[in-house]
Design a protein around this motif. Structure first.
Motif, PDB file in Angstrom:
ATOM      1  N   LEU A   7       1.548  97.123  92.913  1.00 11.14           N
ATOM      2  CA  LEU A   7       1.466  96.003  93.848  1.00 11.14           C
ATOM      3  C   LEU A   7       0.796  96.419  95.149  1.00 11.14           C
ATOM      4  N   ALA A   8       1.157  97.586  95.670  1.00 17.26           N
ATOM      5  CA  ALA A   8       0.533  98.069  96.900  1.00 17.26           C
ATOM      6  C   ALA A   8      -0.968  98.288  96.712  1.00 17.26           C
ATOM      7  N   TYR A   9      -1.352  98.771  95.540  1.00 20.06           N
ATOM      8  CA  TYR A   9      -2.779  98.944  95.223  1.00 20.06           C
ATOM      9  C   TYR A   9      -3.464  97.583  95.149  1.00 20.06           C
ATOM     10  N   PHE A  10      -2.820  96.620  94.525  1.00 23.03           N
ATOM     11  CA  PHE A  10      -3.324  95.257  94.375  1.00 23.03           C
ATOM     12  C   PHE A  10      -3.578  94.609  95.730  1.00 23.03           C
ATOM     13  N   GLU A  11      -2.749  94.944  96.723  1.00 16.61           N
ATOM     14  CA  GLU A  11      -2.855  94.374  98.065  1.00 16.61           C
ATOM     15  C   GLU A  11      -4.167  94.712  98.777  1.00 16.61           C
ATOM     16  N   GLU A  12      -4.870  95.704  98.291  1.00 17.92           N
ATOM     17  CA  GLU A  12      -6.129  96.090  98.942  1.00 17.92           C
ATOM     18  C   GLU A  12      -7.175  94.980  98.849  1.00 17.92           C
ATOM     19  N   ASN A  13      -6.958  94.026  97.977  1.00 15.68           N
ATOM     20  CA  ASN A  13      -7.883  92.901  97.819  1.00 15.68           C
ATOM     21  C   ASN A  13      -7.430  91.733  98.691  1.00 15.68           C
ATOM     22  N   SER A  14      -8.394  90.982  99.193  1.00 13.15           N
ATOM     23  CA  SER A  14      -8.047  89.803  99.988  1.00 13.15           C
ATOM     24  C   SER A  14      -7.470  88.727  99.073  1.00 13.15           C
ATOM     25  N   GLU A  15      -6.601  87.907  99.627  1.00 10.82           N
ATOM     26  CA  GLU A  15      -6.000  86.851  98.824  1.00 10.82           C
ATOM     27  C   GLU A  15      -7.061  85.864  98.349  1.00 10.82           C
ATOM     28  N   GLU A  16      -8.074  85.644  99.177  1.00  8.13           N
ATOM     29  CA  GLU A  16      -9.154  84.717  98.799  1.00  8.13           C
ATOM     30  C   GLU A  16      -9.907  85.235  97.580  1.00  8.13           C
ATOM     31  N   SER A  17     -10.221  86.536  97.585  1.00  7.11           N
ATOM     32  CA  SER A  17     -10.960  87.106  96.450  1.00  7.11           C
ATOM     33  C   SER A  17     -10.101  87.103  95.192  1.00  7.11           C
ATOM     34  N   LEU A  18      -8.807  87.296  95.353  1.00  8.86           N
ATOM     35  CA  LEU A  18      -7.905  87.271  94.203  1.00  8.86           C
ATOM     36  C   LEU A  18      -7.809  85.867  93.614  1.00  8.86           C
ATOM     37  N   GLU A  19      -7.732  84.875  94.469  1.00  8.00           N
ATOM     38  CA  GLU A  19      -7.691  83.484  93.998  1.00  8.00           C
ATOM     39  C   GLU A  19      -8.953  83.140  93.218  1.00  8.00           C
ATOM     40  N   GLN A  20     -10.088  83.571  93.740  1.00 13.60           N
ATOM     41  CA  GLN A  20     -11.351  83.289  93.078  1.00 13.60           C
ATOM     42  C   GLN A  20     -11.436  83.988  91.727  1.00 13.60           C
ATOM     43  N   ALA A  21     -11.028  85.236  91.692  1.00 10.58           N
ATOM     44  CA  ALA A  21     -11.048  85.993  90.437  1.00 10.58           C
ATOM     45  C   ALA A  21     -10.088  85.371  89.424  1.00 10.58           C
ATOM     46  N   TYR A  22      -8.956  84.905  89.897  1.00 12.19           N
ATOM     47  CA  TYR A  22      -7.969  84.257  89.037  1.00 12.19           C
ATOM     48  C   TYR A  22      -8.547  82.996  88.392  1.00 12.19           C
ATOM     49  N   LYS A  23      -9.296  82.229  89.173  1.00 14.69           N
ATOM     50  CA  LYS A  23      -9.915  81.008  88.652  1.00 14.69           C
ATOM     51  C   LYS A  23     -11.039  81.323  87.669  1.00 14.69           C
ATOM     52  N   ASN A  24     -11.770  82.402  87.950  1.00 11.79           N
ATOM     53  CA  ASN A  24     -12.918  82.744  87.115  1.00 11.79           C
ATOM     54  C   ASN A  24     -12.527  83.438  85.810  1.00 11.79           C
ATOM     55  N   GLN A  25     -11.334  83.997  85.773  1.00 13.07           N
ATOM     56  CA  GLN A  25     -10.891  84.758  84.597  1.00 13.07           C
ATOM     57  C   GLN A  25      -9.554  84.184  84.131  1.00 13.07           C
ATOM     58  N   PRO A  26      -9.580  83.136  83.322  1.00 19.08           N
ATOM     59  CA  PRO A  26      -8.349  82.413  82.997  1.00 19.08           C
ATOM     60  C   PRO A  26      -7.383  83.126  82.065  1.00 19.08           C
ATOM     61  N   GLN A  27      -7.813  84.173  81.359  1.00 22.61           N
ATOM     62  CA  GLN A  27      -6.931  84.810  80.385  1.00 22.61           C
ATOM     63  C   GLN A  27      -6.801  86.323  80.578  1.00 22.61           C
ATOM     64  N   GLN A  28      -7.895  87.006  80.842  1.00 19.14           N
ATOM     65  CA  GLN A  28      -7.892  88.452  80.980  1.00 19.14           C
ATOM     66  C   GLN A  28      -7.403  88.860  82.375  1.00 19.14           C
ATOM     67  N   PRO A  29      -7.019  90.142  82.554  1.00 18.46           N
ATOM     68  CA  PRO A  29      -6.687  90.618  83.898  1.00 18.46           C
ATOM     69  C   PRO A  29      -7.844  90.330  84.856  1.00 18.46           C
ATOM     70  N   PHE A  30      -7.534  89.833  86.025  1.00 14.12           N
ATOM     71  CA  PHE A  30      -8.586  89.448  86.962  1.00 14.12           C
ATOM     72  C   PHE A  30      -8.752  90.429  88.116  1.00 14.12           C
ATOM     73  N   CYS A  31      -7.936  91.481  88.111  1.00 15.27           N
ATOM     74  CA  CYS A  31      -8.061  92.503  89.154  1.00 15.27           C
ATOM     75  C   CYS A  31      -7.683  93.860  88.561  1.00 15.27           C
ATOM     76  N   PRO A  32      -8.568  94.852  88.627  1.00 17.87           N
ATOM     77  CA  PRO A  32      -8.219  96.172  88.113  1.00 17.87           C
ATOM     78  C   PRO A  32      -7.157  96.826  88.984  1.00 17.87           C
ATOM     79  N   MET A  33      -6.224  97.509  88.364  1.00 14.37           N
ATOM     80  CA  MET A  33      -5.192  98.241  89.105  1.00 14.37           C
ATOM     81  C   MET A  33      -4.515  99.218  88.151  1.00 14.37           C
ATOM     82  N   PRO A  34      -4.056 100.354  88.655  1.00 16.83           N
ATOM     83  CA  PRO A  34      -3.350 101.298  87.781  1.00 16.83           C
ATOM     84  C   PRO A  34      -2.010 100.714  87.345  1.00 16.83           C
ATOM     85  N   VAL A  35      -1.713 100.801  86.065  1.00 16.01           N
ATOM     86  CA  VAL A  35      -0.432 100.345  85.522  1.00 16.01           C
ATOM     87  C   VAL A  35       0.134 101.458  84.650  1.00 16.01           C
ATOM     88  N   GLY A  36       1.369 101.834  84.904  1.00 16.04           N
ATOM     89  CA  GLY A  36       1.992 102.911  84.143  1.00 16.04           C
ATOM     90  C   GLY A  36       2.684 102.429  82.883  1.00 16.04           C
TER      91      GLY A  36
END
Length: 220
Positions: A137-166
């Protein structure tokens, strides 16, 4: 103890950079002691639910890497660490076919140390996964909320933001428990007050959705 721990982490990391010649794989792994300290301390903070201190740790300024400003979570957490390449850790005995070999290895290591910094706990693996998820989550925060919203809209099914997941991504029981936690009002309030998700409920919702999508892929 946070400032002392950060001094130790930065000292370990800088000392690993003193030798600039050699095989790249070994040079990248030379900061492994810092990763161990970061992981153990982060789990201790998670166990005690010191969310604000944990967030401050994860978002602490870090020495420049290749002339780029970084936060600690972007320098020492899983695949964001220079030594975190999955192919390297798949070479360890018993981890050859693991999806998250570094995460699994770190769990093995800190589980052997756990009584010294988390006390007796029957839910250590969940605590470990909770720490890794909050670091994501802290890594995810490096992105602006606006860019995340846009990526979310553009990618309806796949992950829309790269981030390390254990390992929490493929461990179904942990995934379900963590998602329930992140959607509970008590947890949401505690994390936002501590500074996670930029104090934004919507940012946290976007993270949970992105985490679900990463987990869906990892669980295949």
């Amino acid at each position: 103890e946070l400032s002392l721990t950060l001094d130790l982490l930065r000292g370990l990391y800088r000392s690993s950079e003193n030798d600039g010649s050699g095989v790249n794989i070994w040079l990248n792994l030379s900061s492994y002691p810092a990763v161990l300290l970061f992981t153990a301390y982060g789990i201790g903070l998670t166990r005690s639910q010191r969310w604000k201190t944990l967030h401050t740790l994860l978002k602490a300024d870090w020495p420049q890497v290749h002339y780029e400003d970084k936060k600690l979570v972007s320098a020492l957490f899983l695949s964001s660490w220079v030594g975190g390449d999955r192919a390297i850790w798949n070479q360890l005995e018993g981890l050859e076919k693991r999806k998250t070999p570094l995460s699994d290895h770190l769990l093995q290591i800190v589980a052997a140390w756990k009584t010294s910094f988390v006390g007796v706990s029957s839910e250590f693996e969940l605590i470990f996964s909770r720490f890794e998820t909050l670091a994501s989550l802290a890594y995810f925060e490096e992105n602006s909320e606006e860019s995340l919203e846009q990526a979310y809209k553009n990618q309806p099914q796949q992950p829309f933001c790269p981030m390390p997941v254990g390992r929490s991504g493929w461990s179904r029981s942990s995934t379900e428990d963590l998602i329930k936690e992140l959607q509970s009002e008590v947890t949401i309030t505690s994390l936002l007050q501590a500074g996670f998700a930029k104090n934004s409920r919507r940012c946290l919702e976007l993270f949970v959705e992105n985490f679900k999508r990463h987990a869906h892929i990892m669980q295949w």
